[in-house]
Design a protein around this motif. Structure first.
Motif, PDB file in Angstrom:
ATOM      1  N   GLY A   1      17.243  37.838  76.778  1.00 33.01           N
ATOM      2  CA  GLY A   1      16.517  36.582  76.705  1.00 33.01           C
ATOM      3  C   GLY A   1      15.393  36.586  75.694  1.00 33.01           C
ATOM      4  N   TRP A   2      14.446  35.678  75.931  1.00 34.03           N
ATOM      5  CA  TRP A   2      13.373  35.374  74.974  1.00 34.03           C
ATOM      6  C   TRP A   2      12.320  36.478  74.939  1.00 34.03           C
ATOM      7  N   ASP A   3      11.870  36.762  73.738  1.00 33.29           N
ATOM      8  CA  ASP A   3      10.893  37.839  73.543  1.00 33.29           C
ATOM      9  C   ASP A   3      10.045  37.450  72.330  1.00 33.29           C
ATOM     10  N   ILE A   4       8.918  36.834  72.594  1.00 34.99           N
ATOM     11  CA  ILE A   4       8.011  36.395  71.522  1.00 34.99           C
ATOM     12  C   ILE A   4       6.826  37.356  71.534  1.00 34.99           C
ATOM     13  N   THR A   5       6.592  38.030  70.435  1.00 37.02           N
ATOM     14  CA  THR A   5       5.525  39.035  70.470  1.00 37.02           C
ATOM     15  C   THR A   5       4.567  38.918  69.288  1.00 37.02           C
ATOM     16  N   ASP A   6       3.302  39.119  69.606  1.00 38.47           N
ATOM     17  CA  ASP A   6       2.274  39.271  68.558  1.00 38.47           C
ATOM     18  C   ASP A   6       1.796  40.728  68.532  1.00 38.47           C
ATOM     19  N   TYR A   7       2.587  41.609  69.146  1.00 35.17           N
ATOM     20  CA  TYR A   7       2.254  43.047  69.234  1.00 35.17           C
ATOM     21  C   TYR A   7       0.855  43.256  69.831  1.00 35.17           C
ATOM     22  N   GLY A   8       0.444  42.294  70.664  1.00 30.83           N
ATOM     23  CA  GLY A   8      -0.824  42.398  71.390  1.00 30.83           C
ATOM     24  C   GLY A   8      -2.052  42.196  70.528  1.00 30.83           C
ATOM     25  N   GLN A   9      -1.857  41.701  69.281  1.00 30.33           N
ATOM     26  CA  GLN A   9      -2.993  41.640  68.341  1.00 30.33           C
ATOM     27  C   GLN A   9      -3.593  40.241  68.170  1.00 30.33           C
ATOM     28  N   GLY A  10      -2.917  39.199  68.728  1.00 29.38           N
ATOM     29  CA  GLY A  10      -3.500  37.859  68.681  1.00 29.38           C
ATOM     30  C   GLY A  10      -3.483  37.195  67.315  1.00 29.38           C
ATOM     31  N   ARG A  11      -2.590  37.629  66.409  1.00 29.80           N
ATOM     32  CA  ARG A  11      -2.481  37.013  65.073  1.00 29.80           C
ATOM     33  C   ARG A  11      -1.001  36.798  64.776  1.00 29.80           C
ATOM     34  N   TYR A  12      -0.349  35.980  65.605  1.00 30.38           N
ATOM     35  CA  TYR A  12       1.111  35.866  65.562  1.00 30.38           C
ATOM     36  C   TYR A  12       1.649  35.501  64.176  1.00 30.38           C
ATOM     37  N   GLN A  13       0.946  34.609  63.453  1.00 25.93           N
ATOM     38  CA  GLN A  13       1.468  34.166  62.142  1.00 25.93           C
ATOM     39  C   GLN A  13       1.559  35.331  61.162  1.00 25.93           C
ATOM     40  N   ASP A  14       0.631  36.282  61.278  1.00 26.27           N
ATOM     41  CA  ASP A  14       0.572  37.407  60.332  1.00 26.27           C
ATOM     42  C   ASP A  14       1.344  38.618  60.836  1.00 26.27           C
ATOM     43  N   LEU A  15       1.286  38.832  62.144  1.00 25.69           N
ATOM     44  CA  LEU A  15       1.841  40.046  62.734  1.00 25.69           C
ATOM     45  C   LEU A  15       2.575  39.616  64.005  1.00 25.69           C
ATOM     46  N   GLY A  16       3.872  39.427  63.885  1.00 24.20           N
ATOM     47  CA  GLY A  16       4.585  38.926  65.050  1.00 24.20           C
ATOM     48  C   GLY A  16       6.068  38.825  64.777  1.00 24.20           C
ATOM     49  N   LEU A  17       6.805  38.560  65.840  1.00 18.67           N
ATOM     50  CA  LEU A  17       8.261  38.450  65.718  1.00 18.67           C
ATOM     51  C   LEU A  17       8.794  37.615  66.869  1.00 18.67           C
ATOM     52  N   PHE A  18       9.786  36.807  66.543  1.00 17.94           N
ATOM     53  CA  PHE A  18      10.546  36.031  67.525  1.00 17.94           C
ATOM     54  C   PHE A  18      11.862  36.775  67.746  1.00 17.94           C
ATOM     55  N   LEU A  19      12.161  37.119  68.981  1.00 14.39           N
ATOM     56  CA  LEU A  19      13.421  37.800  69.280  1.00 14.39           C
ATOM     57  C   LEU A  19      14.103  37.129  70.466  1.00 14.39           C
ATOM     58  N   PHE A  20      15.408  37.170  70.458  1.00 18.16           N
ATOM     59  CA  PHE A  20      16.194  36.801  71.634  1.00 18.16           C
ATOM     60  C   PHE A  20      17.283  37.858  71.783  1.00 18.16           C
ATOM     61  N   THR A  21      17.252  38.580  72.902  1.00 12.19           N
ATOM     62  CA  THR A  21      18.278  39.597  73.168  1.00 12.19           C
ATOM     63  C   THR A  21      19.493  38.902  73.766  1.00 12.19           C
ATOM     64  N   VAL A  22      20.569  38.917  73.017  1.00 12.41           N
ATOM     65  CA  VAL A  22      21.786  38.195  73.398  1.00 12.41           C
ATOM     66  C   VAL A  22      22.624  39.022  74.359  1.00 12.41           C
ATOM     67  N   ARG A  23      22.692  40.335  74.088  1.00 12.39           N
ATOM     68  CA  ARG A  23      23.461  41.247  74.947  1.00 12.39           C
ATOM     69  C   ARG A  23      22.846  42.633  74.857  1.00 12.39           C
ATOM     70  N   ASN A  24      23.063  43.435  75.912  1.00  6.43           N
ATOM     71  CA  ASN A  24      22.513  44.792  75.926  1.00  6.43           C
ATOM     72  C   ASN A  24      23.318  45.632  76.904  1.00  6.43           C
ATOM     73  N   GLY A  25      23.712  46.791  76.458  1.00  8.18           N
ATOM     74  CA  GLY A  25      24.567  47.651  77.265  1.00  8.18           C
ATOM     75  C   GLY A  25      23.797  48.485  78.263  1.00  8.18           C
TER      76      GLY A  25
END
Ligand SMILES: [Fe+2]
Length: 228
Positions: free
Chosen positions: A51-75
């Motif tokens: 599912g959804w995984d939006i991260t700013d790596y805990g740094q509070g500057r999402y535009q500069d340091l961040g990633l949008f992820l969605f895990t579609v499948r996982n073994g």
């Protein structure tokens, strides 16, 4: 990050993904309550942290340091240990123009990082030294779409839409979008984001969330609190 900001990022990310004709699976659009109602049948989603995984790596500057992820499948890590079965995972990600995912490596996971459309995906690459730290001296050997490449340490590998690189455990990498936002695919070994990310700088993997709104959809990092 504020929950309202995460909700906005999910909506905008979903639009971006759809603009390339890529569609997310049904559970992407379930509400938190619907997930609760389906609790008995979604062990595979919760255990695999799909599912959804939006991260700013805990740094509070999402535009500069961040990633949008969605895990579609996982073994299954049990399958991986026994050497057969569902040993793979897939994510779809968005790295915005100049939005960096910081230098990291994995212990177990090999991953193909794929530019599935948009701008240029830039990756900065290093080997690991004997202690597992960033090796700023040795050439990096990687395969891009099956073609062997040798790169200077810290070289920037630029992937255009359709191109990919295979990163093995121990390959240090940071990446960002160049000239535009990029839809990024990841096809990998079984994924465990709780244990298999080593960052060069001390940094978090998940965002800390300020609950200023109801969640549109739960993030994978919400699952333990919502479902125990
Ligand atoms: Fe990675």
């Amino acid at each position: 990050m504020k929950r309202s900001e995460i909700n906005d990022i999910i909506r905008a990310g979903d639009d971006f993904i759809r603009s390339f004709g890529f569609l997310l699976p049904p559970f992407a659009y379930w509400s938190p309550q619907e997930m609760r109602d389906r609790r008995a049948e979604i062990g595979g989603i919760l255990d695999g942290r799909l599912g959804w995984d939006i991260t700013d790596y805990g740094q509070g500057r999402y535009q500069d340091l961040g990633l949008f992820l969605f895990t579609v499948r996982n073994g299954s890590e049990a399958d991986l240990r026994r050497g057969g079965g569902m040993c793979y995972a897939e994510k779809i990600m968005i790295t915005r123009r100049d939005q960096v995912s910081p230098m990291h490596r994995h212990i177990v996971k090999a991953e193909d990082i794929i530019n599935r459309g948009g701008g240029v995906l830039a990756l900065e690459l290093y080997n690991s030294d004997a202690e597992g730290k960033v090796d700023r001296r040795s050439e990096v050997a990687v395969a891009t779409d099956g073609v062997a490449r040798r790169l200077e340490p810290g070289a920037i590998l630029r992937l255009h839409p359709g191109q990919s690189v295979t990163l093995m455990p121990g390959n240090w990498h940071a990446f960002w979008g160049e000239g535009g936002d990029v839809l990024v695919g990841e096809v990998s070994t079984v994924n465990n984001d709780l244990t298999d990310n080593i960052f060069e700088e001390p940094i978090g993997r998940f965002a800390e969330i300020e609950e200023d709104a109801e969640p549109l959809h739960l993030l994978v990092s919400d699952y333990p609190r919502w479902f125990g």
